[in-house]
Write a protein that holds these residues in place. Structure first.
Motif, mmCIF file in Angstrom:
data_model
loop_
_atom_site.group_PDB
_atom_site.id
_atom_site.type_symbol
_atom_site.label_atom_id
_atom_site.label_comp_id
_atom_site.label_asym_id
_atom_site.label_seq_id
_atom_site.Cartn_x
_atom_site.Cartn_y
_atom_site.Cartn_z
ATOM 1 N N LEU A 54 0.855 -1.181 0.000
ATOM 2 C CA LEU A 54 0.000 0.000 0.000
ATOM 3 C C LEU A 54 0.897 1.239 0.000
ATOM 4 N N LEU A 55 0.743 2.088 -1.017
ATOM 5 C CA LEU A 55 1.542 3.316 -1.082
ATOM 6 C C LEU A 55 0.799 4.487 -0.459
ATOM 7 N N ASP A 56 -0.508 4.504 -0.661
ATOM 8 C CA ASP A 56 -1.284 5.620 -0.115
ATOM 9 C C ASP A 56 -2.702 5.159 0.170
ATOM 10 N N GLY A 57 -3.293 5.654 1.250
ATOM 11 C CA GLY A 57 -4.668 5.303 1.592
ATOM 12 C C GLY A 57 -4.736 4.454 2.846
ATOM 13 N N ARG A 58 -5.883 3.808 3.021
ATOM 14 C CA ARG A 58 -6.099 2.921 4.174
ATOM 15 C C ARG A 58 -6.886 1.724 3.686
ATOM 16 N N VAL A 59 -6.519 0.542 4.155
ATOM 17 C CA VAL A 59 -7.181 -0.682 3.720
ATOM 18 C C VAL A 59 -7.691 -1.429 4.942
ATOM 19 N N GLN A 60 -8.907 -1.948 4.808
ATOM 20 C CA GLN A 60 -9.533 -2.715 5.864
ATOM 21 C C GLN A 60 -9.432 -4.196 5.471
ATOM 22 N N VAL A 61 -8.905 -5.024 6.370
ATOM 23 C CA VAL A 61 -8.870 -6.466 6.114
ATOM 24 C C VAL A 61 -10.087 -7.080 6.807
ATOM 25 N N VAL A 62 -10.931 -7.715 6.023
ATOM 26 C CA VAL A 62 -12.223 -8.187 6.524
ATOM 27 C C VAL A 62 -12.339 -9.687 6.302
ATOM 28 N N LYS A 63 -12.718 -10.375 7.346
ATOM 29 C CA LYS A 63 -12.929 -11.817 7.237
ATOM 30 C C LYS A 63 -14.426 -12.084 7.351
ATOM 31 N N SER A 64 -14.959 -12.871 6.418
ATOM 32 C CA SER A 64 -16.389 -13.200 6.456
ATOM 33 C C SER A 64 -16.561 -14.621 6.938
ATOM 34 N N GLY A 132 5.209 -11.907 11.599
ATOM 35 C CA GLY A 132 5.380 -12.128 13.028
ATOM 36 C C GLY A 132 4.654 -11.090 13.852
ATOM 37 N N SER A 133 4.733 -9.829 13.424
ATOM 38 C CA SER A 133 4.085 -8.820 14.254
ATOM 39 C C SER A 133 2.570 -8.890 14.089
ATOM 40 N N ARG A 134 2.101 -9.328 12.912
ATOM 41 C CA ARG A 134 0.645 -9.491 12.765
ATOM 42 C C ARG A 134 0.140 -10.661 13.600
ATOM 43 N N LEU A 135 0.936 -11.733 13.638
ATOM 44 C CA LEU A 135 0.567 -12.892 14.454
ATOM 45 C C LEU A 135 0.494 -12.479 15.916
ATOM 46 N N SER A 136 1.477 -11.701 16.327
ATOM 47 C CA SER A 136 1.527 -11.232 17.694
ATOM 48 C C SER A 136 0.341 -10.302 18.008
ATOM 49 N N ASP A 137 0.014 -9.396 17.069
ATOM 50 C CA ASP A 137 -1.138 -8.502 17.257
ATOM 51 C C ASP A 137 -2.432 -9.293 17.418
ATOM 52 N N ILE A 138 -2.585 -10.313 16.585
ATOM 53 C CA ILE A 138 -3.864 -11.010 16.602
ATOM 54 C C ILE A 138 -3.949 -11.927 17.830
ATOM 55 N N GLN A 139 -2.795 -12.427 18.282
ATOM 56 C CA GLN A 139 -2.797 -13.171 19.550
ATOM 57 C C GLN A 139 -3.220 -12.242 20.691
ATOM 58 N N ALA A 140 -2.689 -11.019 20.651
ATOM 59 C CA ALA A 140 -3.055 -10.047 21.686
ATOM 60 C C ALA A 140 -4.554 -9.770 21.640
ATOM 61 N N GLN A 141 -5.093 -9.763 20.423
ATOM 62 C CA GLN A 141 -6.525 -9.510 20.264
ATOM 63 C C GLN A 141 -7.346 -10.655 20.878
ATOM 64 N N ARG B 134 -1.282 -21.290 11.251
ATOM 65 C CA ARG B 134 -1.555 -20.794 12.608
ATOM 66 C C ARG B 134 -2.192 -19.420 12.573
ATOM 67 N N LEU B 135 -1.719 -18.574 11.650
ATOM 68 C CA LEU B 135 -2.301 -17.242 11.503
ATOM 69 C C LEU B 135 -3.770 -17.374 11.107
ATOM 70 N N SER B 136 -4.026 -18.283 10.200
ATOM 71 C CA SER B 136 -5.382 -18.513 9.739
ATOM 72 C C SER B 136 -6.265 -19.066 10.873
ATOM 73 N N ASP B 137 -5.729 -20.008 11.662
ATOM 74 C CA ASP B 137 -6.472 -20.553 12.811
ATOM 75 C C ASP B 137 -6.839 -19.453 13.800
ATOM 76 N N ILE B 138 -5.867 -18.592 14.076
ATOM 77 C CA ILE B 138 -6.120 -17.600 15.118
ATOM 78 C C ILE B 138 -7.051 -16.505 14.600
ATOM 79 N N GLN B 139 -6.982 -16.227 13.296
ATOM 80 C CA GLN B 139 -7.971 -15.308 12.712
ATOM 81 C C GLN B 139 -9.365 -15.900 12.847
ATOM 82 N N ALA B 140 -9.474 -17.201 12.589
ATOM 83 C CA ALA B 140 -10.774 -17.866 12.720
ATOM 84 C C ALA B 140 -11.269 -17.780 14.157
#
Lengths: 235, 235
Positions: A54-64, A132-141, B134-140
């Motif tokens: 992403l060079l400019d803007g904001r993106v939302q990552v959405v899981k359905s 790694g930092s995304r994995l860590s963020d989502i674990q924190a979540q 693992r990232l996918s599991d934790i997102q789920a």
């Protein structure tokens, strides 16, 4: 087609440690594209044809979910990689990426990922640092969702968003992209009703200001106390 | 010190695609160690000195919050990698790994990870496939926590555990390691009280049997209906 200048990517975390000729080589296979607000950059479960910066803007990552409910997993800010399914041995995107404002992205064919990672080891390593930092963020979540009261979770969510995407304004720190109460509800595992109730209460106390698709944190330090305080009471 | 035989790791996902001499070279720098039940293999936030493959046993990955609450993030089964902080550019472990039964692990010095990934690209790729799933599991898990009622979440959790670690017994499918109601509460973001209430109710309906640190799913298909059904009603 005109050339992309290496200054586009030279300063970005993903490309740190790469020399000019490597940056030029990587850019040669990139295409730049504009994605208008509310358009998908890629769709969940579709073929992972490309990866992006992403060079400019904001993106939302959405899981359905299979039954059509949506959860906002994270926001992507300029300079970040997205759609790096190939780097994780996936052939499809695990979630959708939606432009929340007009965006500019660079796209590379997904099949180039392994070539890049081999030819430019620091690019590979930088990518995995992001993973790694995304994995860590989502674990924190997950931990927040498992241990915190809803008020704390919403407070933490706003604090994270102003840290990641805050803009100093006259009123305080404003989340610098359109965000709805529904988005906040999806990020924190609560309902629109609860988010509205909380924001209204905080607004009355002078902690936040919110309007249509806009949230400003007036007093981050007081919101931090709220985010942490109740947890301590629970021990 | 006697040699480790390559048959120890040859069939494992992490080492797929490696020839015998590569396996032998990798094993040369491994140490095997026994970890007794309830001991830590590594501690959250400590220096990521080693990475590991679990050869035998079951390991609980536990994340602690600053205020001392714990959340079980996942269980590791034999054949899986753990502690691969180096692969994600981290210098510390993001969580603790606790042996839930007596375990046997192979350990490698963390600093060898980049060497291995360069020398044996399929080892690197296999590792990142693990990270991706693992990232996918934790997102789920985040999506479940955000969208599902607690009954569904607990049902999903049990179904995942019997899929990952189920053993066919006379009564049904038993989770083949000691698991407490508190563990299940931590994995699903609810309270011990709620898990107990749910399990008691399900036991009365003949869906599960549970005892001290043991859970058997008697009728997985009926539990699946429960895990999915309520969600559909919510639309």
């Amino acid at each position: 087609m005109h050339r992309l200048d290496r200054s586009l990517i030279a300063g970005l975390p993903a490309f740190q440690g790469l020399d000019d000729s490597s940056l030029d080589a990587i850019l040669q296979s990139a295409s730049s594209l504009r994605v208008t607000k509310d358009q998908a950059i890629f769709d969940q479960d579709s073929d992972a044809h490309s990866f992006f910066v992403l060079l400019d803007g904001r993106v939302q990552v959405v899981k359905s979910t299979p039954d059509g409910q949506q959860v906002v997993v994270r926001y992507i800010v300029p300079g970040e990689l997205l759609g790096i399914a190939q780097a994780l041995g996936r052939t499809t995107y695990p979630a959708s990426a939606i432009a929340v404002v007009d965006c500019v992205v660079l796209a590379w064919p997904g099949k180039l990922w392994p070539e890049f990672a081999t030819a430019y080891p620091s690019f590979g390593m930088n990518t995995y640092r992001t993973v790694g930092s995304r994995l860590s963020d989502i674990q924190a979540q997950v931990v927040e969702m498992a241990t915190e009261q809803v008020e704390q979770r919403v407070a933490h969510c706003l604090l994270r968003l102003i840290k990641q995407s805050g803009k100093q304004t006259n009123d305080g720190i404003t989340i610098d992209f359109p965000i709805s109460r529904q988005d906040i509800a999806e990020m924190t595992g609560t309902t629109l009703h609860t988010v509205s109730r909380l924001l209204t209460g905080w607004e009355e106390k002078g902690l936040v200001k919110s309007g249509r698709q806009q949230v400003t944190v007036v007093e981050p330090s007081r919101l931090s106390v709220l985010a942490e305080g109740t947890a301590r009471d629970n021990i």
